[in-house]
Motif scaffolding. Structure first.
Motif, PDB file in Angstrom:
ATOM      1  N   UNK A  22       0.832  -1.194   0.000  1.00  0.00           N
ATOM      2  CA  UNK A  22       0.000   0.000   0.000  1.00  0.00           C
ATOM      3  C   UNK A  22       0.873   1.252   0.000  1.00  0.00           C
ATOM      4  N   UNK A  23       0.319   2.350  -0.453  1.00  0.00           N
ATOM      5  CA  UNK A  23       1.097   3.589  -0.490  1.00  0.00           C
ATOM      6  C   UNK A  23       1.516   4.003   0.917  1.00  0.00           C
ATOM      7  N   UNK A  38      -9.070  -5.074   0.938  1.00  0.00           N
ATOM      8  CA  UNK A  38      -9.485  -4.056  -0.040  1.00  0.00           C
ATOM      9  C   UNK A  38     -10.989  -4.135  -0.292  1.00  0.00           C
ATOM     10  N   UNK A  39     -11.489  -5.357  -0.508  1.00  0.00           N
ATOM     11  CA  UNK A  39     -12.934  -5.534  -0.731  1.00  0.00           C
ATOM     12  C   UNK A  39     -13.734  -4.944   0.425  1.00  0.00           C
ATOM     13  N   UNK A 135     -11.675   8.796  -5.728  1.00  0.00           N
ATOM     14  CA  UNK A 135     -12.460   8.400  -4.560  1.00  0.00           C
ATOM     15  C   UNK A 135     -11.633   7.519  -3.637  1.00  0.00           C
ATOM     16  N   UNK A 136     -10.965   6.507  -4.199  1.00  0.00           N
ATOM     17  CA  UNK A 136     -10.271   5.533  -3.354  1.00  0.00           C
ATOM     18  C   UNK A 136      -8.884   5.991  -2.913  1.00  0.00           C
ATOM     19  N   UNK A 137      -8.343   7.039  -3.550  1.00  0.00           N
ATOM     20  CA  UNK A 137      -7.017   7.516  -3.152  1.00  0.00           C
ATOM     21  C   UNK A 137      -7.055   8.845  -2.412  1.00  0.00           C
ATOM     22  N   UNK A 138      -8.194   9.539  -2.459  1.00  0.00           N
ATOM     23  CA  UNK A 138      -8.212  10.900  -1.917  1.00  0.00           C
ATOM     24  C   UNK A 138      -9.526  11.296  -1.270  1.00  0.00           C
ATOM     25  N   UNK A 139     -10.650  11.084  -1.942  1.00  0.00           N
ATOM     26  CA  UNK A 139     -11.903  11.711  -1.528  1.00  0.00           C
ATOM     27  C   UNK A 139     -12.583  11.028  -0.355  1.00  0.00           C
ATOM     28  N   UNK A 140     -12.424   9.719  -0.194  1.00  0.00           N
ATOM     29  CA  UNK A 140     -12.932   9.067   1.016  1.00  0.00           C
ATOM     30  C   UNK A 140     -12.038   9.497   2.177  1.00  0.00           C
ATOM     31  N   UNK A 151      -5.753   1.427  -0.729  1.00  0.00           N
ATOM     32  CA  UNK A 151      -5.862   0.089  -1.319  1.00  0.00           C
ATOM     33  C   UNK A 151      -4.502  -0.367  -1.839  1.00  0.00           C
ATOM     34  N   UNK A 152      -4.399  -1.652  -2.119  1.00  0.00           N
ATOM     35  CA  UNK A 152      -3.135  -2.201  -2.599  1.00  0.00           C
ATOM     36  C   UNK A 152      -2.806  -1.689  -3.998  1.00  0.00           C
ATOM     37  N   UNK A 153      -1.525  -1.772  -4.317  1.00  0.00           N
ATOM     38  CA  UNK A 153      -1.038  -1.407  -5.654  1.00  0.00           C
ATOM     39  C   UNK A 153      -1.836  -2.140  -6.721  1.00  0.00           C
ATOM     40  N   UNK A 154      -2.102  -3.428  -6.509  1.00  0.00           N
ATOM     41  CA  UNK A 154      -2.746  -4.244  -7.539  1.00  0.00           C
ATOM     42  C   UNK A 154      -4.177  -3.798  -7.808  1.00  0.00           C
TER      43      UNK A 154
END
Length: 399
Positions: A22-23, A38-39, A135-140, A151-154
């Protein structure tokens, strides 16, 4: 052909233990692997819940039986898991990609997307795939240590490449992004060091074709329910006509609802079986020994056969004028577009009308426009209509 109900993990399947991580580093769960986690994060997100009240084709208050973005997402998820199980892929990763692929859709489906893209054109435009990534990298904003879902890189890579590579191997944008790759996608690719000129993982490819299968099947079902076309009309479409002939031969004169359901379930089965057969043949031919080798092949491995690709085009060719461009649907979408445009113009001019947490950091016109776009993109159909009625004297009924 019967689809294998399950097989051992293939050598080209991504394994959660081999994730690039993850980042923002976290202590991982002892009870859940990284893709399962992630799910779960996606399912518990606010953006996922809002899909319940976002348009697929018909706005949500036209009837309880039509698909919404949420039910579409769940159907894509089921098909993606089935494909992954049959192909020996990681089901949790495919599920995560299916669950998250439409999180960035604004209210009123593609009509809302077109309206936001037009309003944001001077500032880079609007693309729902790029918005899903934002959404998944910033807005949530739920976690104490970071924005987004971390979330994971994949999973991030699979969302980025939901429609395949973003560039050719020599770096030129593909036709879809001929006018430029959306800035959020380019930024995220850089942050995660994701190459843009390769296909995604086999799991990402499975989630993408599951999206196509679900679209064809449920739009036929919803179109019949809305009486935009009839069963007899579908008999002119090659694959659908063949399936309807099989149903008539086996069951005689079924009533229309049973006939429609039988058609949809057989179509999904036929398409899933085709993807499994065609993908297995490609995988045997190319023999990728690792998940990374899937990316290096330079072509799609998990997808339809050429014959089913043609059948898919025929189905979409039928649905486009009969459903997506039907006069009734177009009138509602035209009015919905106006709702989104009205809100954007007003809130850009008067951002003080947005909630306080959305009014931070609006130093420039570009930042204000993007923040307003984010605010509207997160709205449900119902909330957008409620807000429009609060600010304007006349709000369309959208029926």
């Amino acid at each position: 052909m019967a689809v294998d109900s399950g097989r051992e993990r293939a050598p080209y399947a991504l394994h959660p233990r081999e994730s690039r991580g993850r980042r923002y580093p976290e202590t991982e769960s002892p009870a859940r692997n990284v893709f399962r986690r992630d799910c779960d994060r996606i399912i518990h997100s606010a953006a996922f819940r809002r899909l319940k009240h976002k348009t697929q084709v018909f706005v949500v208050h036209e009837g309880d039986h039509y698909r919404t973005r949420l039910t579409h997402t769940l159907e894509v998820t089921q098909i993606a898991r089935s494909l992954s199980r049959a192909l020996g892929l990681d089901e949790d990763l495919a599920e995560a990609l299916a669950l998250a692929h439409d999180l960035g859709h604004p209210p009123f489906g593609h009509a809302g997307e077109r309206a936001l893209d037009e309003q944001l054109r001077p500032f880079g435009g609007f693309d729902h795939n790029a918005q899903s990534l934002r959404v998944v990298t910033e807005l949530e904003r739920r976690y104490a240590a970071f924005d987004g879902l971390n979330l994971t890189y994949e999973t991030i890579e699979g969302l980025l490449k939901h429609n395949g590579p973003l560039t050719s191997p020599d770096g030129a944008p593909v036709e879809r992004y001929a006018h430029g790759i959306p800035a959020p996608m380019a930024t995220i690719a850089d942050q995660y060091a994701i190459p843009l000129g390769t296909y995604g993982s086999a799991e990402a490819q499975a989630a993408a074709v599951a999206d196509d299968i679900a679209y064809d099947a449920h739009d036929i079902d919803d179109g019949l329910r809305a009486e935009l076309f009839t069963i007899d009309d579908l008999k002119t479409v090659p694959l659908l006509g063949d399936i309807l002939a099989e149903i008539a031969q086996r069951h005689g004169n079924l009533d229309p609802p049973r006939q429609a359901h039988e058609l949809v379930r057989r179509l999904i089965t036929r398409m899933v079986e085709d993807v499994v057969s065609a993908s297995n043949a490609r995988l045997i031919e190319t023999a990728p020994a690792t998940p990374h080798a899937v990316r290096d092949v330079g072509k799609l491995l998990v997808g339809f056969s050429p014959a089913m690709q043609e059948a898919d085009r025929e189905i979409k060719g039928f649905l486009f004028p009969r459903m997506y461009r039907h006069e009734r649907v177009m009138q509602v979408m035209l009015e919905a577009t106006q709702v989104v445009s009205d809100l954007f113009v007003l809130l850009s001019r008067e951002p003080s009308r947005m909630p306080e947490e959305w009014r931070e950091g609006l130093e420039t016109e570009a930042k204000t426009a993007r923040r307003v776009g984010d605010f509207i993109a997160g709205m449900t159909d119902n909330f957008a209509l409620t807000e429009h009625a609060r600010f304007f004297d006349s709000t369309p009924d959208l029926r």
